[in-house]
Design an enzyme around this catalytic site. Sequence first.
Site, PDB file in Angstrom:
ATOM      1  N   GLU A   1      25.351 -30.467  42.341  1.00  0.00           N
ATOM      2  CA  GLU A   1      25.918 -31.412  43.240  1.00  0.00           C
ATOM      3  C   GLU A   1      27.251 -31.617  43.321  1.00  0.00           C
ATOM      4  O   GLU A   1      27.853 -31.608  44.338  1.00  0.00           O
ATOM      5  CB  GLU A   1      24.881 -32.608  42.904  1.00  0.00           C
ATOM      6  CG  GLU A   1      25.683 -33.691  43.967  1.00  0.00           C
ATOM      7  CD  GLU A   1      24.955 -33.805  45.242  1.00  0.00           C
ATOM      8  OE1 GLU A   1      25.544 -34.447  46.356  1.00  0.00           O
ATOM      9  OE2 GLU A   1      24.096 -32.787  45.397  1.00  0.00           O
ATOM     10  N   ASP A   2      27.869 -31.503  42.270  1.00  0.00           N
ATOM     11  CA  ASP A   2      29.416 -32.144  42.059  1.00  0.00           C
ATOM     12  C   ASP A   2      30.122 -30.766  41.675  1.00  0.00           C
ATOM     13  O   ASP A   2      31.515 -31.128  41.695  1.00  0.00           O
ATOM     14  CB  ASP A   2      29.630 -33.135  41.251  1.00  0.00           C
ATOM     15  CG  ASP A   2      28.607 -34.317  41.790  1.00  0.00           C
ATOM     16  OD1 ASP A   2      28.521 -34.431  42.895  1.00  0.00           O
ATOM     17  OD2 ASP A   2      28.267 -35.307  41.058  1.00  0.00           O
TER      18      ASP A   2
END
Length: 737
Positions: A87-88
Site C-alpha cells: 500500500e505505502d
Amino acid sequence: MPGQSTPVPLSVPDVEELVALVASYNPKSNGDRLRAAYAYGMSMHEGQFRQSGEPYFCHPVAVARILAEQRLDDDTIITALLHDTIEDTKASYSEISSRFGEEVAMLVDGVTKLTNLQLSSLETKQAENFRKLFMAMTKDVRVILVKMSDRLHNMRTIDSMRKEKQQQKARETMDIYAPLAGRMGMQWMREELEDLSFRVLNPEARKSIMVRFIKLQRETGDVIERIMKDMRKVLRKAKIQADVYGRAKKPYSIWRKMEEKQQGFSRLSDIYGFRIIARNEMDCYRALGAIHQRWRAVPGRFKDYISQPKTNGYRSIHTTVSGRDGKRVEVQIRTSEMHDVAERGVAAHWSYRDGMRYENKFAVAPTEWIAALQDTFASEENHEEFLDAVKLEMYSDQVFCFTPKGEVIKLPKGATPIDFGYAIHTRIGSRCVSARVDGVRVPLWTRLKNGQSVEIITAEGQEPQATWVDIVKTGRARAAIRRSLREAESERFAKLGRELARAAFEHVGRKATDKVLDTAAKTLGLDSRLEVLAQLGRAEITAQEVINAVYPELQKVQGDLVPYRRALIGLEPGQSFERAKCCEPLPGERIVGITQRGKGVIVHAINCDELAAYEDQPQRWVDLHWHSGTHEAVYSVTLELTIGNDAGVLGRICTLIGEKKANISDLEFVDRKPDFYRLLVRVELRDVEQLHSLMVMLEAESDVAAISRHRATLLPGGADLGGPSRNVRAKAGVQTP
C-alpha cells in the site's frame, strides 16, 4: 483500571525481541525468515514517519508483537511486518511472493484490500464493505486478525491524530471492529477497542466512571483480593484444584450497563468479574456447586455455555452471586483449554505448543463460523437491511430453546417463536400461525427464554406478515420475511401490469406476448418480463415506454436530410470515400478511414477486424466522424433471419420492414428446411438507431427464431469474397449507438 498510555518509542524495537517472543511458544519458528521480513519491511518504510514523529516501521513491528502475543504462526507474523508495504511503498506482490512465499503475499494483499475499504462512509457503502469484509474472512481469517491488530495499535496511539480523525476512527472501531472482535471470540480485544473508542467519543463519561471507581476502592478497600481469597478457600474445602482471577470491568462495560439498566454508578452492583480456571469439565460443575453453596445465586443470571457453546467455540459457565455486603459479582468457570478459546477466539485455531500446532478441541475452524455468518446474511439484497442484520448479529447475546424432539436451537436474546421457526427452516417460519411454549399457547411476539420448549404450529397458505419485521430479532428471519413480502408484492403488481400491457398493446394492434415482453425487458435493461410487468403495475414505467421499447414511434425528420456525399467530417477537400464492405458502417457508429489508392478513403467501423491489417501503416489512417443531423436512407446493411416456414410469414416480415421506412434492396434464401427458412435481407437505412429499432421489432415477432447483422469476410489484401448470393458472410452482434 485500563487505558494508561505508554511512552512513544523513538526508535524501532529490536528484531531479536520479536524473534525471542515467537520462539517462546514456537521453538521451531524460523528466526532467519522473521529477521529477513523485518529487514525488508524496515528498508521499504525507510524515511517514513508516523504523525507522532516515530519511524513508521514501529507500527508494523507493534502489530506483529500483538499477533505474537496471541501465539500465531510465522506467516501471520511476517504478514504483520509487511502489511503496509504494498500500500505505502514500492514493494510489489510478486516480490513479496518470491521472497517470502505465495501464502504471505496473498495475506499481505488481503490486508491491503481491507485497508482500502472506506468502512466509515455512507450506510449503503458501509454495508457493501461489510460484504467484502466477510468475503475476505472466508478466504483466510488471518487477514482479519492482522487487520484487527493493526486497528488495535492505531487506537492505542490515536492521540497523535487530528481530533476529527480520532472521532472518525473511534466511531468506526466502536461500530465495526469491536463487535467483530467479540463475534470472533476475542473478548479481550473487544473490551480494549471499546474502551479506547469510549475515551475518544465520550471522555467526560469515562473520566467520571474512573473517578467514581477510585473513590469506591478507597471506601471499600481491595474488594477483589478479598473475594478471590474467599473463593480459593471455598474451592480448597471442596477439594477442587483451580486458579481464581478477579478484575474490575472496563469503564465502557460499566457505562453500557448503566445505560441499559438506567441506573447510576452507586446502584450498579456487578462491576467485578471473577474467573475460575478448573482442571477439567467435571471440576467446572463441582466448582459451580461450591460457589452456589457459599453464596446466593442471582435468579436469571445463569448460563451454561459448556453444554451449549457459542458458534465461535466459546465455552464457559456464567453465574452471578451476591457476595460481600450484598454486592453482586459475576463468576465465569471454565477449563484452561476453554479459557484459551475464550481469550483468543478463532486465533486459538493457530495455537502452538512445543513447536507444533496444537489442536485445541474447543477451537472452531475459522472457515466454519465465517461461512455460517455469511449464510445468515446471504439472502439480504438491500444494503441497509444487510447492515442492520450484521450489527444485530454482532451484538446479540444468546438463549437456548428446545424443539419438541429435544433439539437445541440457539437464538439471540429477545428472539420470538417466529425467529425459532425460521431457525429450523424458512418454510416453517413462513407458515407459522401460532406457537406453544412449554405446552402453553402464546402470541407470536412472545420473547423466548433459556430452556423453554417451543412448538411451532403451521398452516398451508399462511404467508409472512409485514408486522413480523418489527417482531423478529434475527437477521435470518428478517431477511426471509422481507424477501417473501417483496415477492408477494411483485406478483400482485405483475398481475396489474399484465392487464395494463394487454390493453395498451391491443390499442396499437399488437399483442403483449411473453416474447414481446422479454424483448422489452432486454431493451429497458430489466431482469425479466416479470420485472417489466411489476414496474408497470407500480407505475414506475408507463405502458407507452414498454411499447416504444419494442415498437418505437418513427421520429419525424426535422430539417434537411444530410446527403451521402456530405455524410463525413474529416475528409480532405475533393476526397472521395466508400463504406467498407466488410463492416458496412452506419451513421451513429464510431468510424475510422483507411486511404486506398484509386478509391479515396475506405470507411470502417472502429471495431472492424480488418483494421488489424493496417496496424503497421499509421500514415494511412484518417480520423473521421459522421455529420450530425438526419441522413438519407441509402446505407445498405445485410441481415440474416431465421423465420418459420408458414404461409404469409415472409410477407409479414417484409411489411414490418417497410413500416420502419427501411427499403429492401436484395433478398436471398440460403437454407430451406421443412419448418424454417434462413435468408439474407439487404436493407437500406438512415443510421444505426434505425437498424437497432428494426432488429428489436423483428426479434419480438413470434415467427422470427433468430436475427443477426451480417458482415462480409474479405480475402487477404481486402478483396470482397462476394455478395449475399455466395453465402460467405459471418455473423456479428448488433451495433448499438
